[in-house]
Every structure is written in C-alpha cells, then in structure tokens.
Design an enzyme around this catalytic site. Structure first.
Site, mmCIF file in Angstrom:
data_model
loop_
_atom_site.group_PDB
_atom_site.id
_atom_site.type_symbol
_atom_site.label_atom_id
_atom_site.label_comp_id
_atom_site.label_asym_id
_atom_site.label_seq_id
_atom_site.Cartn_x
_atom_site.Cartn_y
_atom_site.Cartn_z
ATOM 1 C CB CYS A 133 1.885 -0.331 -6.003
ATOM 2 S SG CYS A 133 1.029 -1.327 -4.579
ATOM 3 C CG HIS A 179 -4.044 -2.706 -2.822
ATOM 4 N ND1 HIS A 179 -3.027 -3.484 -3.115
ATOM 5 C CD2 HIS A 179 -3.511 -1.515 -3.111
ATOM 6 C CE1 HIS A 179 -2.116 -2.937 -3.409
ATOM 7 N NE2 HIS A 179 -2.012 -1.904 -3.544
ATOM 8 C CG HIS A 223 -3.530 1.792 -6.907
ATOM 9 N ND1 HIS A 223 -2.610 1.594 -7.723
ATOM 10 C CD2 HIS A 223 -3.074 1.406 -5.643
ATOM 11 C CE1 HIS A 223 -1.319 1.018 -6.856
ATOM 12 N NE2 HIS A 223 -1.934 0.891 -5.749
ATOM 13 C CD GLU A 224 -4.564 2.659 -2.495
ATOM 14 O OE1 GLU A 224 -4.341 1.731 -1.648
ATOM 15 O OE2 GLU A 224 -3.535 3.323 -2.972
#
Length: 220
Positions: free
Chosen positions: A132, A178, A174-175
C-alpha cells in the site's frame, strides 16, 4: 495499492480503459501529463481511518484535476491504485492502472464504487502479497477473492461497471477498503500488523527518496 516487481505492468497491447477494450494506452496515461504531484498520506493519519464522503457533483474542473493529480501521484509512487483519501481528499473515488492475471492492463477511475457481494458458490479466496502506498515499504500476504465487480460512476456522472480477476480484483477490493476507512493492515493478525509496521519503519525513508527521484525524472 503498490506494484511489486513480480507484478509489473504488461507490455502487450491488451488494455481496458474504464472497463472497455482499447487498442493501446501509453505507459503514462494522458491524465499524468495534466496532473500535479500530491503528498501521499501515511497510515496513522485520521483521514485514512474514516469513511469518505459520497461525491454529489460531477463534471467539474475540480474533480477532473483531482483525478489527473491522483494518476500522476500514483505513477510516481509506483502504484497500481490510489484512493482519494490517500492524497488527503475526503471523497469516494479511486484511480487504477493495474494488470490482471491474464496480462491485461486496466486503466481508469471510479467514483462512489460499490462492490457486488461475492457469489458464495464460486467464491475463491487467494493469499497473495499486498502493499500500500500509505504503508510505504511494507508487504504482507492478504486473502482476497479472485473476482470482483465494482459499480460506480465516471467523472461525468456516467454509470460504469468495472470487473476484475486475479491481481486486478485484489486492487478493486483494496481501494474500496480505503474509501470505507480501512487499510490492508486491518485485515492482518496482530502479529502480522506489527511486522508490517516494522517493515514500514525500516524502509519508508528509502521509499520516499525513490519517489522524489522519480518525480524529478519526470520534471515534477
């Protein structure tokens, strides 16, 4: 999300931009030519630990400029994806330039993304190395599903559906994490989280130095 050496971007002409096949895409997408470099936030900063705000207004110069800046910042940091809160902007938006496991390069952005729930009949979890840009220098194994579908909008407000397999599916998950206020560290055991933070402490200054060198090489 960071690109590891074994996950370098493919050099062939198989590319999808905003989910659609195209003949080619330059190594540096056009957005990078217009963008400015922004500081990447680091784990521990408050903006990374709370859900981002829904984008309500589309088609603005400010939104386009943010996307351009995010593309340039992502490339200078050797990223495969970058969420808006990683450049200290509290909006549900991320950009990506990421290969899948079939060698297809995926380039684009998505606003207000929502992931389809995985089908329990075909869901397959894959353990793979994940990094990351907001946890500079660290990489840990994280289980993710090998298929993901994100529904959202482009910067003009048009509906888009982005589908990913393999490493690109990992990027989409993953994004999206966030934008919900989570980093991949939240998916680790206490022991593995401690190890990731140890790696970051040992390597972050080298990572920052490499970003400065790459920015200078691009005249930024």
């Amino acid at each position: 999300m960071s690109v590891h050496h074994e996950r370098s971007r493919p050099t062939d002409r198989r590319v999808r931009v905003q989910g659609r096949p195209v003949d080619s895409c330059p190594a540096l997408p056009p957005e990078t030519e217009r963008g400015s470099v922004r500081r990447v936030t680091v784990v521990g900063e408050e903006i990374l630990s709370r859900p981002c705000r829904t984008v309500r207004e589309f088609g603005s110069p400010e939104l386009s400029s943010l996307i351009d800046d995010m593309f340039l910042t992502m490339h200078i940091a050797d990223g495969a994806g970058l969420a808006a809160n990683q450049v200290d902007v509290d909006l549900r938006l991320f950009v990506y330039d990421c290969p899948d496991d079939y060698g297809i390069r995926h380039v684009g952005h998505i606003i207000n993304p929502v992931l389809e729930p995985p089908d329990p009949r075909s869901r397959r979890l894959v353990d793979d190395l994940e990094g990351c840009l907001s946890v500079p220098g660290a990489g840990m194994t994280v289980p993710r599903t090998d298929h993901a579908v994100a529904h959202g909008f482009d910067k003009e407000g048009n509906a888009v559906v982005i589908e990913g397999t393999g490493y690109f599916a990992r990027c989409l998950q993953h994004e999206t994490d966030h934008l919900l206020g989570h980093t991949y560290l939240d998916r680790l055991s206490k022991r593995d989280r401690k190890e990731a933070l140890r790696q970051m402490a040992a390597r972050r200054e080298d990572v920052f130095a490499q970003r400065v060198i790459k920015a200078a090489g691009l005249g930024r």
